[in-house]
Design an enzyme around this catalytic site. Structure first.
Site, PDB file in Angstrom:
ATOM      1  N   SER A  24       0.846  -1.197   0.000  1.00 29.97           N
ATOM      2  CA  SER A  24       0.000   0.000   0.000  1.00 29.97           C
ATOM      3  C   SER A  24       0.885   1.252   0.000  1.00 29.97           C
ATOM      4  O   SER A  24       1.982   1.229   0.566  1.00 29.97           O
ATOM      5  CB  SER A  24      -0.854  -0.045   1.276  1.00 29.97           C
ATOM      6  OG  SER A  24      -2.034   0.701   1.124  1.00 29.97           O
ATOM      7  N   CYS A  27       3.597   7.201   2.760  1.00 29.30           N
ATOM      8  CA  CYS A  27       4.447   8.392   2.833  1.00 29.30           C
ATOM      9  C   CYS A  27       5.606   8.117   3.775  1.00 29.30           C
ATOM     10  O   CYS A  27       5.405   7.553   4.855  1.00 29.30           O
ATOM     11  CB  CYS A  27       3.676   9.579   3.400  1.00 29.30           C
ATOM     12  SG  CYS A  27       2.356  10.149   2.348  1.00 29.30           S
ATOM     13  N   ALA A  59       1.979   8.675  -1.838  1.00 33.85           N
ATOM     14  CA  ALA A  59       1.269   9.831  -2.387  1.00 33.85           C
ATOM     15  C   ALA A  59       2.279  10.889  -2.806  1.00 33.85           C
ATOM     16  O   ALA A  59       3.022  11.407  -1.978  1.00 33.85           O
ATOM     17  CB  ALA A  59       0.331  10.404  -1.330  1.00 33.85           C
ATOM     18  N   TYR A 186      -8.089  14.439   1.307  1.00 32.32           N
ATOM     19  CA  TYR A 186      -7.293  15.279   0.420  1.00 32.32           C
ATOM     20  C   TYR A 186      -8.190  15.868  -0.688  1.00 32.32           C
ATOM     21  O   TYR A 186      -9.408  15.674  -0.675  1.00 32.32           O
ATOM     22  CB  TYR A 186      -6.079  14.495  -0.114  1.00 32.32           C
ATOM     23  CG  TYR A 186      -5.213  13.991   1.032  1.00 32.32           C
ATOM     24  CD1 TYR A 186      -4.729  14.881   1.996  1.00 32.32           C
ATOM     25  CD2 TYR A 186      -4.929  12.647   1.192  1.00 32.32           C
ATOM     26  CE1 TYR A 186      -3.974  14.446   3.071  1.00 32.32           C
ATOM     27  CE2 TYR A 186      -4.167  12.189   2.271  1.00 32.32           C
ATOM     28  CZ  TYR A 186      -3.693  13.097   3.207  1.00 32.32           C
ATOM     29  OH  TYR A 186      -2.953  12.662   4.267  1.00 32.32           O
ATOM     30  N   ARG A 234      -8.019   5.463  -5.398  1.00 30.72           N
ATOM     31  CA  ARG A 234      -8.237   5.190  -3.969  1.00 30.72           C
ATOM     32  C   ARG A 234      -9.318   6.130  -3.451  1.00 30.72           C
ATOM     33  O   ARG A 234      -9.194   7.349  -3.573  1.00 30.72           O
ATOM     34  CB  ARG A 234      -6.956   5.341  -3.149  1.00 30.72           C
ATOM     35  CG  ARG A 234      -7.223   5.165  -1.652  1.00 30.72           C
ATOM     36  CD  ARG A 234      -5.961   4.977  -0.825  1.00 30.72           C
ATOM     37  NE  ARG A 234      -5.607   3.563  -0.730  1.00 30.72           N
ATOM     38  CZ  ARG A 234      -4.803   3.057   0.213  1.00 30.72           C
ATOM     39  NH1 ARG A 234      -4.250   3.837   1.114  1.00 30.72           N
ATOM     40  NH2 ARG A 234      -4.529   1.778   0.237  1.00 30.72           N
ATOM     41  N   ARG A 331       1.248  -1.400   7.171  1.00 28.42           N
ATOM     42  CA  ARG A 331       2.040  -1.556   8.401  1.00 28.42           C
ATOM     43  C   ARG A 331       2.557  -2.961   8.629  1.00 28.42           C
ATOM     44  O   ARG A 331       3.656  -3.138   9.160  1.00 28.42           O
ATOM     45  CB  ARG A 331       1.226  -1.057   9.592  1.00 28.42           C
ATOM     46  CG  ARG A 331       1.112   0.456   9.589  1.00 28.42           C
ATOM     47  CD  ARG A 331       0.006   0.947  10.452  1.00 28.42           C
ATOM     48  NE  ARG A 331      -1.288   0.513   9.955  1.00 28.42           N
ATOM     49  CZ  ARG A 331      -2.443   0.831  10.515  1.00 28.42           C
ATOM     50  NH1 ARG A 331      -2.468   1.573  11.597  1.00 28.42           N
ATOM     51  NH2 ARG A 331      -3.584   0.416  10.001  1.00 28.42           N
TER      52      ARG A 331
HETATM   53  C1  LIG Z   1       3.493   5.465   7.354  1.00 33.85           C
HETATM   54  C2  LIG Z   1       2.233   5.437   6.563  1.00 33.85           C
HETATM   55  C3  LIG Z   1       2.116   6.230   5.447  1.00 33.85           C
HETATM   56  C4  LIG Z   1       0.964   6.199   4.660  1.00 33.85           C
HETATM   57  N1  LIG Z   1       0.921   6.924   3.508  1.00 33.85           N
HETATM   58  C5  LIG Z   1      -0.134   6.786   2.676  1.00 33.85           C
HETATM   59  C6  LIG Z   1      -0.125   7.367   1.378  1.00 33.85           C
HETATM   60  O1  LIG Z   1       0.868   7.919   0.918  1.00 33.85           O
HETATM   61  N2  LIG Z   1      -1.243   7.255   0.634  1.00 33.85           N
HETATM   62  C7  LIG Z   1      -2.355   6.566   1.073  1.00 33.85           C
HETATM   63  O2  LIG Z   1      -3.358   6.499   0.359  1.00 33.85           O
HETATM   64  N3  LIG Z   1      -2.353   5.967   2.279  1.00 33.85           N
HETATM   65  C8  LIG Z   1      -1.277   6.034   3.057  1.00 33.85           C
HETATM   66  N4  LIG Z   1      -1.244   5.338   4.241  1.00 33.85           N
HETATM   67  C9  LIG Z   1      -2.350   4.417   4.537  1.00 33.85           C
HETATM   68  C10 LIG Z   1      -1.963   3.001   4.081  1.00 33.85           C
HETATM   69  O3  LIG Z   1      -1.749   2.950   2.682  1.00 33.85           O
HETATM   70  C11 LIG Z   1      -3.048   1.982   4.457  1.00 33.85           C
HETATM   71  O4  LIG Z   1      -4.199   2.258   3.723  1.00 33.85           O
HETATM   72  C12 LIG Z   1      -3.365   1.995   5.953  1.00 33.85           C
HETATM   73  O5  LIG Z   1      -2.182   2.069   6.720  1.00 33.85           O
HETATM   74  C13 LIG Z   1      -4.135   0.736   6.347  1.00 33.85           C
HETATM   75  O6  LIG Z   1      -3.400  -0.422   6.020  1.00 33.85           O
HETATM   76  P1  LIG Z   1      -2.544  -1.259   7.117  1.00 33.85           P
HETATM   77  O7  LIG Z   1      -3.497  -1.622   8.204  1.00 33.85           O
HETATM   78  O8  LIG Z   1      -2.043  -2.460   6.345  1.00 33.85           O
HETATM   79  O9  LIG Z   1      -1.437  -0.386   7.613  1.00 33.85           O
HETATM   80  C14 LIG Z   1      -0.114   5.374   5.047  1.00 33.85           C
HETATM   81  C15 LIG Z   1      -0.010   4.587   6.186  1.00 33.85           C
HETATM   82  C16 LIG Z   1       1.144   4.596   6.933  1.00 33.85           C
HETATM   83  C17 LIG Z   1       1.239   3.691   8.126  1.00 33.85           C
END
Ligand SMILES: Cc1cc2nc3c(=O)[nH]c(=O)nc-3n(C[C@H](O)[C@H](O)[C@H](O)COP(=O)(O)O)c2cc1C
Length: 375
Positions: A24, A27, A59, A186, A234, A331
């Protein structure tokens, strides 16, 4: 035994992913003027060796002011292409396809990095001073936050062009997939949600009018991409707030996005106020999978499920039972970068070692045989 659904290939337009596991977008807040740094090379280099089907670069701002923070990556200038290409090439060398998420942070721009508090920047001078945020209406994200500049129609048109130009640069960098960021409060989400959009022109009012900008951007990006290249979107499928978006809105948006040529709806949620994902105490394993399932069924579009997908069996069930076509992990890949390898072992893939690059698989396969023999 047969190949688990999680490890079956998926073809979208002309692109075949070797399995359904996606990194996923995440950032990293380590960029300099939007350019990737050694951190990104290490971060993606690390994940490029894990056997993912597809990996997303975080992003990336379609304009300089479209970044969330000063540490965010950008794709607003041709000088960003070379660094991005380096990441793409690392994934390609290991058979993983690579996507970029392009976006504009809208009224959630000009923020501190998470470990600096993630709040709106309050400094009005110096190298990391606050900048003007933008939105559909003069409604701050929350009380005490800056009021966004209300976009004029000609400024909206310029933003569509910025997305187009960002898509062109992404193609030059060699990305296999472009994902339009329409979630997490956003810019595009802020136009779709009635909480942040109270315009009275053709970009606000009815649901159809509120989705105008998301659809204009999606169509513009689609038009730049070759026919055989998938474009993802998304969305925040629900706002989780009184008067906000509900799943029926997301289904309606997904139907329209499909019509303009979007191939996969990446089903996230939240971000209208506060942290990007829905309130932390509601997070349980697979808490957003029902959005992917509903949209896949009711809008007839391929979906990517995300959100606390942690266990191999959980992921296998999502794909095998047709709730989603892809699963995205953020994560848990930080916690276990070898998640695809461990999932292959847990699901009984015939030669799980082959998920990893040959340089590792060679030794692990032999070690397993020796340990078996000597058991
Ligand atoms: C450090 C970090 C940075 C993230 N940056 C973005 C991003 O750039 N774009 C986005 O759509 N979601 C971003 N997310 C959300 C993740 O893509 C994901 O949708 C969210 O963490 C849930 O998934 P998970 O439970 O596997 O972490 C970010 C999440 C984390 C933890």
């Amino acid at each position: 035994m047969g190949t688990p659904a999680l490890f079956s290939p998926l073809t979208v337009r002309g692109l075949t992913l070797k399995n359904r596991i996606v990194l996923s977008p995440m950032c990293q807040y380590q960029a300099e003027e939007g350019h990737i740094t050694d951190w990104h090379v290490a971060h993606h280099g690390h994940f490029s060796m894990t056997g993912l089907g597809l990996a997303f670069v975080e992003a990336s701002g379609v304009t300089r002011n479209g970044r969330i923070t000063y540490g965010c990556t950008g794709i607003w200038d041709d000088s960003h292409i070379a660094g991005m290409k380096k990441i793409v090439d690392m994934y390609h060398a290991r058979g993983t396809m690579c996507g970029i998420q392009i976006g504009h942070a809208g009224r959630r721009a000009s923020c501190e990095r998470p470990w600096q508090g993630a709040g709106s920047i309050e400094r009005d001078d110096g190298p990391e001073a606050a900048w003007q945020i933008i939105g559909p209406s003069a409604i701050p994200e929350r009380e005490g936050y800056p009021v966004p500049h209300v976009l004029t129609k000609s400024e909206i048109a310029d933003l569509v062009t910025a997305f187009e130009d960002a898509a062109r640069r992404s193609l030059k960098a060699g990305f296999d997939v472009i994902e339009v960021h329409g979630a997490h409060g956003y810019l595009l989400h802020s136009f779709f949600s009635p909480i942040s959009n109270q315009r009275t022109d053709e970009y606000g009012g009815s649901r159809q009018a509120r989705m105008r900008l998301p659809l204009e951007v999606a169509s513009a990006v689609r038009a730049i991409c070759p026919d055989d290249m998938p474009v993802f979107y998304r969305a925040s499928c629900v706002d989780g707030l009184q008067g906000g978006l509900v799943i029926e809105d997301a289904v309606a948006l997904a139907r329209e996005l499909k019509t303009v040529g979007i191939d996969v709806l990446d089903c996230s949620s939240g971000g209208m106020a506060g942290p990007a994902t829905l309130s932390k105490n509601r997070i349980t394993p697979g808490y957003m999978v029902p959005y992917a399932e509903t949209i896949r069924r009711d809008a007839g579009i391929a979906t990517m499920a995300v959100g606390a997908i942690i266990h191999a069996r959980q992921a296998e069930d999502i794909i095998a039972s047709g709730k989603a076509d892809l699963i995205a992990i953020a994560r848990e890949m930080m916690a276990d970068a070898n998640w695809p390898y461990h999932a292959a072992q847990a699901l009984g893939v015939d030669n799980p070692h082959a998920v990893l690059p040959e340089q590792y698989a060679f030794y692990l396969e032999r070690r397993a045989a020796v340990l078996d023999r000597n058991a």
